[in-house]
Each structure stands twice: as structure tokens, then as C-alpha cells.
Design a protein around this motif. Structure first.
Motif, PDB file in Angstrom:
ATOM      1  N   SER A  49       0.849  -1.194   0.000  1.00  0.00           N
ATOM      2  CA  SER A  49       0.000   0.000   0.000  1.00  0.00           C
ATOM      3  C   SER A  49       0.882   1.241   0.000  1.00  0.00           C
ATOM      4  N   ALA A  50       0.531   2.226  -0.808  1.00  0.00           N
ATOM      5  CA  ALA A  50       1.285   3.477  -0.881  1.00  0.00           C
ATOM      6  C   ALA A  50       1.351   4.135   0.492  1.00  0.00           C
ATOM      7  N   GLY A  51       2.555   4.340   0.982  1.00  0.00           N
ATOM      8  CA  GLY A  51       2.726   4.963   2.294  1.00  0.00           C
ATOM      9  C   GLY A  51       2.093   4.173   3.418  1.00  0.00           C
ATOM     10  N   ASN A  52       1.745   2.921   3.165  1.00  0.00           N
ATOM     11  CA  ASN A  52       1.026   2.054   4.097  1.00  0.00           C
ATOM     12  C   ASN A  52      -0.267   2.696   4.604  1.00  0.00           C
ATOM     13  N   LEU A  53      -0.870   3.552   3.779  1.00  0.00           N
ATOM     14  CA  LEU A  53      -2.126   4.189   4.177  1.00  0.00           C
ATOM     15  C   LEU A  53      -3.303   3.231   4.093  1.00  0.00           C
ATOM     16  N   SER A  66     -10.757   7.947  -0.524  1.00  0.00           N
ATOM     17  CA  SER A  66     -10.125   9.251  -0.739  1.00  0.00           C
ATOM     18  C   SER A  66      -9.801   9.950   0.580  1.00  0.00           C
ATOM     19  N   ARG A  67     -10.510   9.638   1.630  1.00  0.00           N
ATOM     20  CA  ARG A  67     -10.262  10.276   2.923  1.00  0.00           C
ATOM     21  C   ARG A  67      -8.871   9.913   3.440  1.00  0.00           C
ATOM     22  N   ILE A  68      -8.502   8.665   3.297  1.00  0.00           N
ATOM     23  CA  ILE A  68      -7.195   8.215   3.774  1.00  0.00           C
ATOM     24  C   ILE A  68      -6.091   8.673   2.830  1.00  0.00           C
ATOM     25  N   SER A  69      -6.337   8.551   1.529  1.00  0.00           N
ATOM     26  CA  SER A  69      -5.293   8.841   0.553  1.00  0.00           C
ATOM     27  C   SER A  69      -5.033  10.328   0.363  1.00  0.00           C
ATOM     28  N   PHE A  70      -5.825  11.180   0.994  1.00  0.00           N
ATOM     29  CA  PHE A  70      -5.676  12.614   0.827  1.00  0.00           C
ATOM     30  C   PHE A  70      -4.318  13.122   1.327  1.00  0.00           C
ATOM     31  N   LYS A  71      -3.648  12.348   2.139  1.00  0.00           N
ATOM     32  CA  LYS A  71      -2.330  12.726   2.652  1.00  0.00           C
ATOM     33  C   LYS A  71      -1.379  13.069   1.507  1.00  0.00           C
ATOM     34  N   TYR A  72      -1.545  12.436   0.363  1.00  0.00           N
ATOM     35  CA  TYR A  72      -0.671  12.656  -0.791  1.00  0.00           C
ATOM     36  C   TYR A  72      -1.311  13.557  -1.839  1.00  0.00           C
ATOM     37  N   GLU A  96      -6.226  10.225  -6.799  1.00  0.00           N
ATOM     38  CA  GLU A  96      -6.451   9.798  -8.180  1.00  0.00           C
ATOM     39  C   GLU A  96      -5.612   8.603  -8.614  1.00  0.00           C
ATOM     40  N   LEU A  97      -4.538   8.292  -7.877  1.00  0.00           N
ATOM     41  CA  LEU A  97      -3.671   7.201  -8.311  1.00  0.00           C
ATOM     42  C   LEU A  97      -3.362   6.195  -7.200  1.00  0.00           C
ATOM     43  N   TYR A  98      -2.783   6.655  -6.084  1.00  0.00           N
ATOM     44  CA  TYR A  98      -2.328   5.716  -5.066  1.00  0.00           C
ATOM     45  C   TYR A  98      -3.448   4.860  -4.493  1.00  0.00           C
ATOM     46  N   SER A  99      -4.580   5.472  -4.220  1.00  0.00           N
ATOM     47  CA  SER A  99      -5.684   4.695  -3.634  1.00  0.00           C
ATOM     48  C   SER A  99      -6.203   3.656  -4.635  1.00  0.00           C
ATOM     49  N   ILE A 100      -6.191   3.989  -5.925  1.00  0.00           N
ATOM     50  CA  ILE A 100      -6.620   3.025  -6.953  1.00  0.00           C
ATOM     51  C   ILE A 100      -5.591   1.903  -7.076  1.00  0.00           C
ATOM     52  N   GLN A 101      -4.309   2.255  -6.994  1.00  0.00           N
ATOM     53  CA  GLN A 101      -3.265   1.232  -7.005  1.00  0.00           C
ATOM     54  C   GLN A 101      -3.413   0.299  -5.802  1.00  0.00           C
ATOM     55  N   ASP A 102      -3.737   0.865  -4.641  1.00  0.00           N
ATOM     56  CA  ASP A 102      -3.941   0.040  -3.440  1.00  0.00           C
ATOM     57  C   ASP A 102      -5.026  -1.009  -3.668  1.00  0.00           C
ATOM     58  N   VAL A 103      -6.137  -0.589  -4.262  1.00  0.00           N
ATOM     59  CA  VAL A 103      -7.230  -1.519  -4.544  1.00  0.00           C
ATOM     60  C   VAL A 103      -6.770  -2.582  -5.542  1.00  0.00           C
ATOM     61  N   ALA A 104      -6.093  -2.149  -6.614  1.00  0.00           N
ATOM     62  CA  ALA A 104      -5.649  -3.077  -7.653  1.00  0.00           C
ATOM     63  C   ALA A 104      -4.677  -4.120  -7.103  1.00  0.00           C
TER      64      ALA A 104
END
Length: 142
Positions: A9-13, A53-59, A65-73
């Protein structure tokens, strides 16, 4: 479930959430929202993977638009590999009306459905689809 939560997970978020759908009427509504892909309603389990998006907003916007979708994928890919190892079939469904899926699953505003994944024992094992050549897909820079 383990495979979903242990994915990188990006940034372990861990900006993702998954809904396990077993209810037949909900699966039928999801199949309709997925442009009449009715095979969804035949699976014993349908997973809706959502980006948070609430969690991924840190970036900033890149996180949303990208990291949270990558996390799901990444999570879904890991789950699909584990499912295959156990003799289960699954497929990634990305063609669906997003707002309709969000309403069906009753998602809060911070969750965005990214993928729908039916899981079950396949009635047949299809041949793998064709792939581009290694030369077309990979460029080596030395």
C-alpha cells in the motif's frame, strides 16, 4: 480476506475497503449496473473494491487519483492469485456505472468503487487470452 489486507500500500495508508456481496438481489443489481454483465449474479461471492479518498488525501490529488486506486488493484490481484491457488475463478470487472454501484452498496462519499470481482468455482476453465509479445511489452534500458 487475508490476501486483500496484506497487499502493499502506498505509504502504508491502506486507502481501500472491500465489500463482500452474497445477497442475490444485490448481485443482480450490480450485474445491471455493470452494463448487464449477468455472469456477476451467478457467482456465489462478488467483491466490490473501493478506493478511500479520505485516507489517501495525505498525498494530495496523486494520492486520491492514483495511489488509492493502485492500493485496490494490488489487493485484488493478490486475492485473485490466492483464489486461483485454491481452485476458484475470478475476473476483474471495470465496466460499470460508478454512481449506481455506489448507491447499490450504499457507499459513503469518501469511497469510490474501482472494481467488481465475482469469485466462485468456474464451470469451465477458458483458454488464456492472447498477449502482446515480450518485445512489445518490455523495454530494457541498460
Amino acid at each position: 480476506m487475508e490476501a486483500l489486507i496484506w497487499a502493499p500500500s502506498a505509504g502504508n495508508l491502506q486507502s481501500r475497503k472491500f465489500y463482500f456481496i452474497k445477497n442475490d438481489s444485490v448481485k443482480k443489481m450490480l450485474a445491471q449496473a455493470a452494463l448487464q454483465q449477468n455472469f456477476l449474479s451467478e457467482a456465489p461471492l462478488v467483491i466490490v473494491g473501493c478506493a478511500d479518498s479520505r485516507i489517501s488525501f495525505k498525498y494530495g490529488s496523486r494520492g486520491v487519483e492514483l495511489y488509492s486506486i493502485q492500493d485496490v488493484a494490488l489487493s485484488i490481484m493478490g486475492m485473485m492469485l490466492v483464489a486461483h491457488e485454491h481452485g476458484l475463478g475470478s475476473t476483474w470487472v471495470g465496466a460499470f456505472r460508478e454512481e449506481e454501484v455506489a448507491q447499490i452498496v450504499r457507499l459513503p462519499r469518501n469511497l469510490r468503487p474501482v472494481a467488481i470481482v465475482p469469485v466462485g468455482y468456474p464451470s469451465r476453465i477458458p483458454s488464456p487470452p492472447p498477449r502482446v509479445s515480450m518485445k512489445e511489452a518490455v523495454e530494457v534500458i541498460e
